[in-house]
Design an enzyme around this catalytic site. Structure first.
Site, PDB file in Angstrom:
ATOM      1  N   LYS A   1       5.874  -5.695  16.066  1.00  0.00           N
ATOM      2  CA  LYS A   1       6.189  -4.254  15.935  1.00  0.00           C
ATOM      3  C   LYS A   1       4.906  -3.467  15.635  1.00  0.00           C
ATOM      4  O   LYS A   1       4.659  -2.413  16.234  1.00  0.00           O
ATOM      5  CB  LYS A   1       7.181  -4.050  14.801  1.00  0.00           C
ATOM      6  CG  LYS A   1       7.239  -2.625  14.255  1.00  0.00           C
ATOM      7  CD  LYS A   1       8.183  -2.472  13.087  1.00  0.00           C
ATOM      8  CE  LYS A   1       7.584  -2.767  11.755  1.00  0.00           C
ATOM      9  NZ  LYS A   1       6.797  -1.692  11.151  1.00  0.00           N
ATOM     10  N   ASN A   2       4.084  -3.992  14.740  1.00  0.00           N
ATOM     11  CA  ASN A   2       2.913  -3.235  14.300  1.00  0.00           C
ATOM     12  C   ASN A   2       1.735  -3.275  15.269  1.00  0.00           C
ATOM     13  O   ASN A   2       0.724  -2.618  15.034  1.00  0.00           O
ATOM     14  CB  ASN A   2       2.480  -3.688  12.896  1.00  0.00           C
ATOM     15  CG  ASN A   2       3.470  -3.243  11.838  1.00  0.00           C
ATOM     16  OD1 ASN A   2       4.364  -2.424  12.121  1.00  0.00           O
ATOM     17  ND2 ASN A   2       3.361  -3.786  10.647  1.00  0.00           N
TER      18      ASN A   2
ATOM     19  N   ARG B   1       7.179   6.614   9.638  1.00  0.00           N
ATOM     20  CA  ARG B   1       5.880   7.176   9.270  1.00  0.00           C
ATOM     21  C   ARG B   1       4.794   6.796  10.272  1.00  0.00           C
ATOM     22  O   ARG B   1       3.796   7.472  10.413  1.00  0.00           O
ATOM     23  CB  ARG B   1       5.498   6.777   7.869  1.00  0.00           C
ATOM     24  CG  ARG B   1       5.517   5.282   7.627  1.00  0.00           C
ATOM     25  CD  ARG B   1       5.070   4.980   6.230  1.00  0.00           C
ATOM     26  NE  ARG B   1       3.817   5.641   6.000  1.00  0.00           N
ATOM     27  CZ  ARG B   1       3.722   6.789   5.325  1.00  0.00           C
ATOM     28  NH1 ARG B   1       4.797   7.358   4.849  1.00  0.00           N
ATOM     29  NH2 ARG B   1       2.560   7.359   5.162  1.00  0.00           N
TER      30      ARG B   1
ATOM     31  N   CYS C   1       7.246   6.901   0.783  1.00  0.00           N
ATOM     32  CA  CYS C   1       8.353   6.009   1.160  1.00  0.00           C
ATOM     33  C   CYS C   1       8.586   5.072  -0.026  1.00  0.00           C
ATOM     34  O   CYS C   1       7.918   5.151  -1.045  1.00  0.00           O
ATOM     35  CB  CYS C   1       8.042   5.262   2.442  1.00  0.00           C
ATOM     36  SG  CYS C   1       6.967   3.851   2.200  1.00  0.00           S
TER      37      CYS C   1
ATOM     38  N   ARG D   1       1.749   6.531   0.271  1.00  0.00           N
ATOM     39  CA  ARG D   1       1.366   6.422   1.692  1.00  0.00           C
ATOM     40  C   ARG D   1       0.621   7.659   2.214  1.00  0.00           C
ATOM     41  O   ARG D   1       1.022   8.288   3.194  1.00  0.00           O
ATOM     42  CB  ARG D   1       2.590   6.146   2.568  1.00  0.00           C
ATOM     43  CG  ARG D   1       3.520   5.051   2.116  1.00  0.00           C
ATOM     44  CD  ARG D   1       2.979   3.648   2.238  1.00  0.00           C
ATOM     45  NE  ARG D   1       2.655   3.215   3.566  1.00  0.00           N
ATOM     46  CZ  ARG D   1       3.525   2.685   4.414  1.00  0.00           C
ATOM     47  NH1 ARG D   1       4.791   2.591   4.074  1.00  0.00           N
ATOM     48  NH2 ARG D   1       3.144   2.277   5.604  1.00  0.00           N
TER      49      ARG D   1
ATOM     50  N   ASP E   1       2.940  -7.440   3.619  1.00  0.00           N
ATOM     51  CA  ASP E   1       4.243  -7.453   4.305  1.00  0.00           C
ATOM     52  C   ASP E   1       4.964  -8.792   4.161  1.00  0.00           C
ATOM     53  O   ASP E   1       6.098  -8.919   4.610  1.00  0.00           O
ATOM     54  CB  ASP E   1       4.064  -7.123   5.792  1.00  0.00           C
ATOM     55  CG  ASP E   1       3.678  -5.676   5.993  1.00  0.00           C
ATOM     56  OD1 ASP E   1       3.271  -5.313   7.113  1.00  0.00           O
ATOM     57  OD2 ASP E   1       3.746  -4.909   5.017  1.00  0.00           O
TER      58      ASP E   1
ATOM     59  N   VAL F   1      -2.068  -3.812  -2.513  1.00  0.00           N
ATOM     60  CA  VAL F   1      -2.188  -2.838  -1.419  1.00  0.00           C
ATOM     61  C   VAL F   1      -1.358  -1.581  -1.678  1.00  0.00           C
ATOM     62  O   VAL F   1      -1.826  -0.464  -1.516  1.00  0.00           O
ATOM     63  CB  VAL F   1      -1.789  -3.483  -0.066  1.00  0.00           C
ATOM     64  CG1 VAL F   1      -1.849  -2.462   1.060  1.00  0.00           C
ATOM     65  CG2 VAL F   1      -2.705  -4.674   0.231  1.00  0.00           C
TER      66      VAL F   1
ATOM     67  N   ARG G   1      14.748  -2.015  11.701  1.00  0.00           N
ATOM     68  CA  ARG G   1      13.526  -1.302  12.085  1.00  0.00           C
ATOM     69  C   ARG G   1      12.459  -2.268  12.569  1.00  0.00           C
ATOM     70  O   ARG G   1      11.600  -1.908  13.357  1.00  0.00           O
ATOM     71  CB  ARG G   1      12.986  -0.510  10.892  1.00  0.00           C
ATOM     72  CG  ARG G   1      13.895   0.601  10.446  1.00  0.00           C
ATOM     73  CD  ARG G   1      13.226   1.466   9.434  1.00  0.00           C
ATOM     74  NE  ARG G   1      11.895   1.874   9.907  1.00  0.00           N
ATOM     75  CZ  ARG G   1      11.058   2.605   9.176  1.00  0.00           C
ATOM     76  NH1 ARG G   1      11.390   2.974   7.973  1.00  0.00           N
ATOM     77  NH2 ARG G   1       9.881   2.958   9.660  1.00  0.00           N
TER      78      ARG G   1
HETATM   79  C1  EPZ Z   1       0.322  -0.578   8.040  1.00  0.00           C
HETATM   80  O1  EPZ Z   1       0.725   0.575   7.334  1.00  0.00           O
HETATM   81  C2  EPZ Z   1       1.594  -1.304   8.440  1.00  0.00           C
HETATM   82  N1  EPZ Z   1       2.398  -0.448   9.314  1.00  0.00           N
HETATM   83  C3  EPZ Z   1       2.395  -1.667   7.190  1.00  0.00           C
HETATM   84  O2  EPZ Z   1       3.521  -2.419   7.598  1.00  0.00           O
HETATM   85  C4  EPZ Z   1       1.511  -2.548   6.304  1.00  0.00           C
HETATM   86  O3  EPZ Z   1       2.213  -2.824   5.098  1.00  0.00           O
HETATM   87  C5  EPZ Z   1       0.202  -1.815   5.982  1.00  0.00           C
HETATM   88  O4  EPZ Z   1      -0.465  -1.447   7.203  1.00  0.00           O
HETATM   89  C6  EPZ Z   1      -0.758  -2.679   5.179  1.00  0.00           C
HETATM   90  O5  EPZ Z   1      -1.032  -3.859   5.872  1.00  0.00           O
HETATM   91  C7  EPZ Z   1       2.056  -0.351  10.628  1.00  0.00           C
HETATM   92  O6  EPZ Z   1       1.094  -0.946  11.083  1.00  0.00           O
HETATM   93  C8  EPZ Z   1       2.924   0.521  11.475  1.00  0.00           C
HETATM   94  P1  EPZ Z   1      -2.576   1.338   5.329  1.00  0.00           P
HETATM   95  P2  EPZ Z   1      -0.364   1.720   6.999  1.00  0.00           P
HETATM   96  O7  EPZ Z   1      -3.013   2.661   5.809  1.00  0.00           O
HETATM   97  O8  EPZ Z   1      -1.379   1.790   8.059  1.00  0.00           O
HETATM   98  C9  EPZ Z   1      -3.971   3.566   1.421  1.00  0.00           C
HETATM   99  C10 EPZ Z   1       5.806  -2.947   7.758  1.00  0.00           C
HETATM  100  O9  EPZ Z   1       6.584  -3.400   6.904  1.00  0.00           O
HETATM  101  N2  EPZ Z   1      -4.282   4.689   2.317  1.00  0.00           N
HETATM  102  O10 EPZ Z   1      -3.314   0.123   5.765  1.00  0.00           O
HETATM  103  O11 EPZ Z   1       0.378   2.948   6.643  1.00  0.00           O
HETATM  104  C11 EPZ Z   1      -2.481   3.310   1.324  1.00  0.00           C
HETATM  105  O12 EPZ Z   1      -1.883   4.134   0.346  1.00  0.00           O
HETATM  106  C12 EPZ Z   1       4.832  -1.861   7.368  1.00  0.00           C
HETATM  107  O13 EPZ Z   1       5.724  -3.347   8.925  1.00  0.00           O
HETATM  108  C13 EPZ Z   1      -4.843   5.850   1.783  1.00  0.00           C
HETATM  109  O14 EPZ Z   1      -5.079   5.949   0.586  1.00  0.00           O
HETATM  110  O15 EPZ Z   1      -1.040   1.141   5.683  1.00  0.00           O
HETATM  111  C14 EPZ Z   1      -2.418   1.854   0.961  1.00  0.00           C
HETATM  112  O16 EPZ Z   1      -2.608   1.735  -0.438  1.00  0.00           O
HETATM  113  C15 EPZ Z   1       5.029  -1.417   5.921  1.00  0.00           C
HETATM  114  N3  EPZ Z   1      -5.111   6.895   2.625  1.00  0.00           N
HETATM  115  C16 EPZ Z   1      -3.632   1.251   1.675  1.00  0.00           C
HETATM  116  O17 EPZ Z   1      -4.487   2.358   1.992  1.00  0.00           O
HETATM  117  C17 EPZ Z   1      -4.857   6.822   3.967  1.00  0.00           C
HETATM  118  O18 EPZ Z   1      -5.154   7.799   4.687  1.00  0.00           O
HETATM  119  C18 EPZ Z   1      -3.312   0.533   2.946  1.00  0.00           C
HETATM  120  O19 EPZ Z   1      -2.513   1.377   3.736  1.00  0.00           O
HETATM  121  C19 EPZ Z   1      -4.285   5.642   4.484  1.00  0.00           C
HETATM  122  C20 EPZ Z   1      -4.009   4.584   3.648  1.00  0.00           C
END
Ligand code: EPZ
Length: 428
Positions: A22-23, A91, A115, A120, A303, A325, A395
Site C-alpha cells: 500500500k505504501n 492523510r 490522527c 502528523r 508499522d 517514531v 484501509r
Molecule cells: C509513512 O507515513 C507511512 N505512510 C506510515 O504508515 C508510517 O508509519 C510512517 O511513514 C513511518 O514509517 C505512508 O507511507 C502512506 P513520516 P508518514 O513523515 O510519511 C514526523 C501505515 O500504517 N514528521 O515518515 O506520514 C512525524 O510526526 C502508515 O501504513 C514531521 O515532524 O510518516 C513522525 O514523527 C501509518 N514533519 C516522523 O516524522 C513532517 O513534515 C515520521 O513521519 C513529516 C513528518
C-alpha cells in the site's frame, strides 16, 4: 461499521501470498500526475488505494482498474484541489501536493490534520517545497502552493519523513537544475517510487540512502511498473503464525525488506527461514520476551510495533517496546489489556509481561496497525474476540480474513453496514 469475529486458539499453518505494498502504491499512483500513460500492477485492493484513485479522478485523471492492474493518464486537468472531505479519510492524499505543484504550478491540498497515532505534521514537506521556490500559505485549513517554476536546491529534512521525501523527490523530477535531499528517508517504498520515476525519464540517484540527488528534466513520460510486496503485511502474517504456535510461510515477498523484523523474531526464539522470495516462521515453543525499539528504515518498523506488542503479550518473560517514531502509538494497549494482556505504558515505552493465555473480548480498532495487532491477539486468545471498526483494517490489508482463514483461522466478518474493499473474494 463492520466487525471481525475471531474464535482463537487454532495454530495457524500453511502458505499465503503477499499483496502489493500500500505504501508504495500510494506515492506511485500520485506520481502519475507528472504525466504519461502509466500502468501499475500488483496494486493491492485496499480502501486507501481506492481513495487515491478517486482523488486522481477528481483532479481530472482517467483511472481504470482491472484486477491488480491500474492504468492512469493524468494529462487532463480538471482541478488542482484535494478536498478536505477526501483528505480527512486518508492523510497520504498529501502526496499529490508535490506532483501537482511541479506539473501544473499550483496545488490546494487540505491539511490532513492529526490522527490516532500522532499529530502528523507536514511542515517538512512544506519547508522543502518552499526551498524549491514554491510560495506556500495556509488558508482555511488548506495548503495553498504556487510556483512558476521549481528550482533545484539542497534540502535538509529535520526528520527522515517517508512521504515528505517522496513529495520532494517527485517535485524535484521536473524542477530546473539539481536537487539534493539530505537526511532522506530510506524505506523500500521510496526506492520503488524512484525506480518508477526513472523508468519515466527522471534522473534520480541515491534513493534508499539518506542523500537523494535529482537532476530535473523537462517532463516525464509514462511507463509500466510492478509494485513491491508489502513488507508490513508479510510481518503481520509471520506474527500470526508465531502468536498461535503454528507454522506460516509467506510467498511472493522480499525478505530483505523486513530484515529487522526477522532478526527480532529469531531473537525471541522463533525458527525463521527465508529464501529468495519467501519467509516462513515455525513457532514450536512460546517465544520469549525481547526488547524492541522502533526506528526509521532499516530499523524495526513502527508499522510492526502493535503486532509485536501483541506477540510479546503471550511471550515468556518481560519485554520493553519503545516507540520512537510517533508520539502516541500505544492505543492498542488498552484494548489488549481487555484481553488480559499485562502491559504498562511509561511515556514512549510499553513494558509487557507475557501471559500464557489471553482471553477473547470485544475490542475496538483505532488505526490500521493497531487493528492488525488486535486481530493477532484474537487469533491466540481463548474464546471469541470481536474487533469493531474494522474499516481501519480494510484501509491497508487486502482480504485479511480470507488469507487468515486459508491458514486455519476461525474468523468471520460481521457485516453491519459499510463494505470494506478487503471483503473481496479471491485466492490466498
Ligand atoms: C509513512 O507515513 C507511512 N505512510 C506510515 O504508515 C508510517 O508509519 C510512517 O511513514 C513511518 O514509517 C505512508 O507511507 C502512506 P513520516 P508518514 O513523515 O510519511 C514526523 C501505515 O500504517 N514528521 O515518515 O506520514 C512525524 O510526526 C502508515 O501504513 C514531521 O515532524 O510518516 C513522525 O514523527 C501509518 N514533519 C516522523 O516524522 C513532517 O513534515 C515520521 O513521519 C513529516 C513528518
Amino acid at each position: 461499521m463492520d466487525s471481525i469475529v475471531i474464535t482463537g486458539g487454532n495454530p495457524l499453518c500453511g502458505e499465503v501470498r503477499a499483496s502489493g505494498a500500500k505504501n508504495a502504491a500510494l506515492p506511485i499512483l500520485a506520481s502519475t500526475i507528472l504525466g504519461g500513460d502509466c500502468t501499475v500492477s500488483n496494486v493491492p485492493h485496499v480502501v486507501d488505494v481506492r481513495t487515491m484513485g478517486r482523488l486522481l479522478e477528481i483532479l481530472g485523471a482517467s483511472v481504470k482498474q482491472e484486477g491488480d492492474h491500474v492504468s492512469i493518464n493524468a494529462d487532463r486537468l480538471l482541478s488542482t484541489e484535494a478536498p478536505y472531505e477526501l483528505v480527512k479519510t486518508m492523510r497520504a492524499s498529501v502526496l499529490v501536493l508535490g506532483p501537482l505543484l511541479a506539473r501544473w504550478g499550483e496545488a490546494t491540498v487540505s491539511l490532513p490534520g492529526g490522527c490516532a497515532i500522532g499529530s502528523r505534521p507536514v511542515n517538512l514537506h512544506l519547508a522543502g517545497l518552499a526551498k524549491l521556490g514554491a510560495e506556500i500559505s495556509i488558508e482555511h485549513g488548506y495548503i495553498k502552493a504556487k510556483a512558476q517554476k521549481l528550482r533545484g536546491t539542497r534540502i535538509y529534512c529535520d526528520a527522515p519523513t517517508v512521504t515528505g521525501t517522496e513529495n520532494l523527490m517527485m517535485a524535484a523530477c521536473v524542477a530546473e537544475g539539481i536537487t539534493v535531499i539530505e537526511n532522506a528517508a530510506k524505506e523500500p517504498e521510496i526506492v520503488d517510487l524512484a525506480e518508477f520515476l526513472v523508468k519515466r525519464g527522471a534522473r534520480i540517484v541515491g534513493a534508499g540512502t539518506d542523500i537523494i540527488t535529482v537532476e530535473g528534466v523537462a517532463a516525464l513520460h509514462g511507463a509500466d511498473h510492478r509494485i513491491i510486496p508489502d513488507r508490513i503485511e508479510v510481518g503481520t502474517y509471520l506474527i500470526a503464525g508465531a502468536i498461535t504456535g503454528g507454522e506460516v510461510r509467506v510467498e511472493g515477498c522480499r525478505p530483505d525488506h523486513l530484515e529487522a523484523v526477522l532478526i527480532k523474531l529469531r531473537e525471541s526464539g522463533l525458527d525463521v527461514a527465508e529464501d529468495r522470495d519467501s519467509v516462513s516462521v515455525k513457532a514450536g515453543r512460546r517465544p520469549h520476551g525481547i526488547d524492541v525499539r522502533t526506528c526509521p528504515y532499516p530499523g524495526f518498523p513502527t508499522d510492526m510495533q502493535a503486532q509485536m506488542v501483541a506477540l510479546m503479550s503471550v511471550a515468556q518473560g518481560t519485554s520493553v517496546i519503545t516507540e520512537t517514531v510517533f508520539e502516541s502509538r500505544f492505543i492498542h494497549v488498552e484494548e489488549l489489556r481487555r484481553m488480559g494482556a499485562n502491559i504498562r505504558v511509561e511515556g514512549n515505552r510499553a513494558v509487557v509481561t507475557g501471559r500464557e493465555r489471553l482471553t477473547g473480548a470485544p475490542v475496538m480498532a483505532s488505526d490500521l496497525r493497531a487493528s492488525a495487532g488486535l486481530v493477532l491477539a484474537g487469533l491466540a486468545a481463548e474464546g471469541v474476540t470481536e474487533v469493531s471498526r474494522v474499516y481501519h483494517l480494510d484501509r491497508g490489508y487486502e482480504r485479511m480474513e480470507e488469507k487468515l482463514r486459508c491458514l486455519g483461522a476461525v474468523i468471520e466478518r460481521k457485516k453491519t453496514g459499510m463494505d470494506g474493499v478487503g471483503a473481496r473474494k479471491g485466492t490466498c
